[in-house]
Design a protein around this motif. Structure first.
Motif, short mmCIF file in Angstrom:
data_model
loop_
_atom_site.label_atom_id
_atom_site.label_comp_id
_atom_site.label_asym_id
_atom_site.label_seq_id
_atom_site.Cartn_x
_atom_site.Cartn_y
_atom_site.Cartn_z
N SER A 246 18.82 6.40 -6.49
CA SER A 246 17.73 5.29 -6.56
C SER A 246 16.49 5.49 -6.15
CB SER A 246 18.19 4.21 -5.49
OG SER A 246 19.67 3.66 -5.57
N THR A 247 16.26 6.45 -5.07
CA THR A 247 14.90 6.72 -4.88
C THR A 247 14.12 7.60 -5.93
OG1 THR A 247 15.63 7.34 -2.43
CG2 THR A 247 13.50 8.36 -3.21
N THR A 248 14.99 8.30 -6.75
CA THR A 248 14.55 9.13 -7.88
C THR A 248 13.85 8.00 -8.89
OG1 THR A 248 15.83 10.94 -7.58
CG2 THR A 248 14.76 10.82 -9.74
N SER A 249 14.97 6.93 -9.02
CA SER A 249 14.55 5.85 -10.19
C SER A 249 12.94 5.15 -9.77
CB SER A 249 15.35 4.71 -10.04
OG SER A 249 16.67 5.31 -10.73
N VAL A 250 13.06 4.98 -8.22
CA VAL A 250 11.65 4.37 -7.78
C VAL A 250 10.64 5.40 -8.12
CG1 VAL A 250 10.63 3.86 -5.35
CG2 VAL A 250 12.92 3.18 -5.73
N MET A 254 7.28 4.04 -9.96
CA MET A 254 5.84 4.07 -9.40
C MET A 254 4.96 4.66 -10.18
SD MET A 254 6.23 2.43 -6.64
CE MET A 254 4.88 2.75 -5.50
N MET A 255 5.40 5.64 -10.96
CA MET A 255 4.63 6.04 -12.03
C MET A 255 4.00 5.14 -12.97
SD MET A 255 5.75 9.99 -12.99
CE MET A 255 4.60 10.04 -14.15
N THR A 256 4.92 4.22 -13.22
CA THR A 256 4.54 3.10 -14.16
C THR A 256 3.64 2.20 -13.43
OG1 THR A 256 6.64 3.26 -15.57
CG2 THR A 256 5.59 1.38 -15.64
N VAL A 257 3.99 1.69 -12.20
CA VAL A 257 3.08 0.67 -11.47
C VAL A 257 1.85 1.36 -11.35
CG1 VAL A 257 2.96 -0.39 -9.28
CG2 VAL A 257 5.05 -0.48 -10.50
N GLY A 258 1.76 2.59 -10.84
CA GLY A 258 0.54 3.36 -10.48
C GLY A 258 -0.55 3.41 -11.69
N CYS A 285 1.54 13.89 0.14
CA CYS A 285 3.11 13.11 0.25
C CYS A 285 4.05 14.12 0.07
CB CYS A 285 3.23 12.17 -1.09
SG CYS A 285 2.21 10.59 -0.89
N LEU A 286 3.90 14.98 -0.51
CA LEU A 286 4.74 16.26 -0.95
C LEU A 286 5.04 16.96 0.43
CD1 LEU A 286 4.07 17.67 -4.20
CD2 LEU A 286 6.06 16.61 -3.35
N LEU A 287 3.94 17.14 1.36
CA LEU A 287 4.29 17.59 2.53
C LEU A 287 5.15 16.96 3.42
CD1 LEU A 287 0.78 19.27 3.60
CD2 LEU A 287 2.64 20.67 3.44
N LEU A 288 5.05 15.55 3.37
CA LEU A 288 5.72 14.66 4.09
C LEU A 288 6.98 14.54 3.72
CD1 LEU A 288 3.16 11.35 4.32
CD2 LEU A 288 3.83 13.12 6.25
N THR A 289 7.57 15.03 2.58
CA THR A 289 8.97 15.04 2.22
C THR A 289 9.68 16.05 3.16
OG1 THR A 289 8.56 16.84 0.40
CG2 THR A 289 8.44 14.53 -0.18
N LEU A 290 8.99 16.87 3.90
CA LEU A 290 9.43 17.85 4.87
C LEU A 290 10.22 17.15 6.03
CD1 LEU A 290 6.62 20.33 4.97
CD2 LEU A 290 9.05 21.06 4.14
N PHE A 291 9.87 15.82 6.18
CA PHE A 291 10.53 15.14 7.05
C PHE A 291 11.31 14.09 6.59
CE2 PHE A 291 6.09 16.38 8.19
CZ PHE A 291 6.17 17.06 9.36
N LYS A 292 12.90 14.11 7.13
CA LYS A 292 13.90 13.41 6.60
C LYS A 292 13.59 11.89 6.61
CE LYS A 292 18.81 12.29 7.35
NZ LYS A 292 19.80 12.54 7.91
N GLY A 293 13.04 11.28 7.64
CA GLY A 293 13.04 9.98 7.97
C GLY A 293 11.95 9.19 6.92
N VAL A 294 11.02 10.05 6.24
CA VAL A 294 10.02 9.46 5.51
C VAL A 294 10.11 10.19 4.18
CG1 VAL A 294 8.61 8.91 7.33
CG2 VAL A 294 8.14 11.19 6.07
N ALA A 295 11.00 10.86 3.75
CA ALA A 295 11.06 11.81 2.43
C ALA A 295 11.22 10.72 1.27
CB ALA A 295 12.15 12.84 2.59
N PRO A 296 12.11 9.69 1.48
CA PRO A 296 12.17 8.86 0.17
C PRO A 296 11.08 8.08 -0.17
CG PRO A 296 14.36 8.71 1.60
CD PRO A 296 13.26 9.47 2.44
N VAL A 297 10.31 7.61 0.63
CA VAL A 297 9.01 6.97 0.64
C VAL A 297 7.94 7.91 0.30
CG1 VAL A 297 7.18 5.43 1.86
CG2 VAL A 297 9.60 5.15 2.49
N ALA A 298 7.77 9.13 0.77
CA ALA A 298 6.96 10.10 0.46
C ALA A 298 6.95 10.45 -1.02
CB ALA A 298 7.11 11.33 1.45
N TYR A 299 8.30 10.60 -1.66
CA TYR A 299 8.49 10.83 -3.15
C TYR A 299 8.13 9.63 -4.02
CZ TYR A 299 11.31 15.24 -2.49
OH TYR A 299 11.82 16.42 -2.45
N ALA A 300 8.03 8.58 -3.39
CA ALA A 300 7.65 7.31 -4.40
C ALA A 300 6.20 7.36 -4.13
CB ALA A 300 8.12 6.11 -3.40
N GLY A 301 5.60 7.92 -3.18
CA GLY A 301 4.02 8.18 -3.06
C GLY A 301 3.64 8.99 -3.94
#
Length: 385
Positions: A246-250, A254-258, A285-301
């Motif tokens: 689901s996160t990958t779909s987001v 987000m690429m379309t929305v952006g 955002c890619l640096l933030l994917t190192l942190f589990k709690g925010v990784a899904p949101v960071a990938y969307a970013g």
């Protein structure tokens, strides 16, 4: 300065038809992956064998970009678009009706030729055909490509993988309809700019063009890397398979929305400033994917920040090298090659370092993209002075 000729390149109906064409190529590209189960059942293929369909499509895409670029000076804009849509119609119909896998692969290559022609043609014509609004319109065009890329898997999911033929057949019908509708309202020639620009082959041209090629290859590598390895990374750090998918779909959404969100920004800020902010935002955002709690949101970013890069970069390229307007073809072809090469090369790095290295590898690519952007800004300013 914006010319009257540029303003008349597209009628309103032609611009709308071009956006429909962008949806079409987005759908076609995204149909192959979800169709793999049906292809394996139909032709008795291995997973790698079934994946050859997309590979042949992209191979045809690179060939189509380079071939139509080579003949563009000898044919009209209308003919370029009409022939490209016709090739897609023939290829899509051939893939849908192919009685064996070899003919299906040949049809995929044919479809790719048309795909490359449209990818080159629409990007080139939008870059020169909307004057000061080129950056905004290129982002609108690519946003519609994203809509098609989201719709394609949904159509296959609705039909079922075994009925993939109907999805490709529908795309063939739409491409056939666009043979006339997609080229009507497009001027036959593009103004090549004043003679001084056409004759100016300054020493900075090769370095600037190479800089854009590097920038595009790096950004497409990040895009393909996130799309290919994000689910595996999220599962490895503890997220469920459903959440990772689901996160990958987001990310793609987000690429379309952006691309829609950046349109008003392009009317107030230069392409190079937008790309510098995007490269910095991607890296953070890619640096933030190192942190589990925010990784899904960071990938969307990452999806949000990378969204404007491809279309906005083409507008910048056209302004930086007005004397080499065919340079866009090499950049588009290079980006396609980068999209094919990046996932396996990243796979080698991941095999050596482990899945946990995904954020670091992608951050390194994004950081290199930021450095390439800053270097290009200096080069283009030096060439303009």
């Amino acid at each position: 300065m914006k010319s009257a000729a540029a303003d008349r390149l597209f009628s309103r109906s032609a611009a709308v038809a071009s956006c429909v064409g962008s949806i079409l190529i987005g759908m076609l590209q995204s149909l192959y992956g979800p169709s793999i189960p049906g292809l394996r059942h139909e032709f008795g293929l291995s997973p790698s064998g079934a994946g050859l369909g997309l590979s042949l499509h992209f191979t045809g895409g690179v060939a189509g970009v380079l071939a139509f670029n080579a003949i563009h000076s000898r044919i009209s804009n209308r003919a370029l678009l009409a022939w490209s849509y016709a090739l897609m119609a023939a290829g899509g119909a051939g893939f849908a009706l192919a009685p064996n896998w070899l003919l299906a692969l040949a049809a995929a290559f044919l479809c790719g030729l048309g795909f490359g022609g449209i990818a080159y043609g629409l990007n080139q014509l939008f870059a020169v055909g909307f004057g000061e609004r080129a950056t905004a319109m290129l982002n609108v065009l690519h946003a519609h490509f994203g809509i098609g890329a989201v719709l394609g898997p949904g159509v296959v999911a609705w039909l079922g993988p075994d009925d993939y033929r109907y999805a490709f057949g529908a795309c063939a019908v739409l491409a056939a309809a666009l043979v006339l509708a997609g080229s009507r309202g497009v001027r036959t020639q593009v103004s090549d700019g004043p003679p001084a620009e056409r004759g100016n082959r300054g020493l900075g041209l090769p370095r600037v063009l190479v800089g854009f090629l590097v920038l595009y290859i790096l950004n497409v590598a990040v895009e393909a890397g996130v799309g290919g390895w994000e689910p595996t990374h999220l599962e490895t750090i503890g997220y469920s398979a459903a959440m990772a998918a689901s996160t990958t779909s987001v990310f793609w959404l987000m690429m379309t929305v952006g691309r829609f969100l950046v349109v008003p920004i392009t009317l107030r800020h230069s392409p190079e400033r937008i790309l510098a902010v995007c490269a910095a935002g991607m890296t953070v955002c890619l640096l933030l994917t190192l942190f589990k709690g925010v990784a899904p949101v960071a990938y969307a970013g990452v999806g949000l920040f990378i969204a404007p890069v491809f279309p906005t970069g083409l507008s910048w390229l056209n302004k930086a090298l007005p004397q080499a307007r065919r340079a866009g073809a090499w950049v588009i072809a290079g980006s396609m090659i980068g999209g094919v090469a990046a996932p396996p090369l990243l796979g080698v790095g991941i095999e050596a370092s482990g899945i946990h290295a995904v954020p670091w590898l992608l951050t390194a690519l994004s950081g290199a993209s930021l450095l390439a952007t800053l270097r290009l800004i200096r080069l283009t300013r030096r060439s303009a002075s």
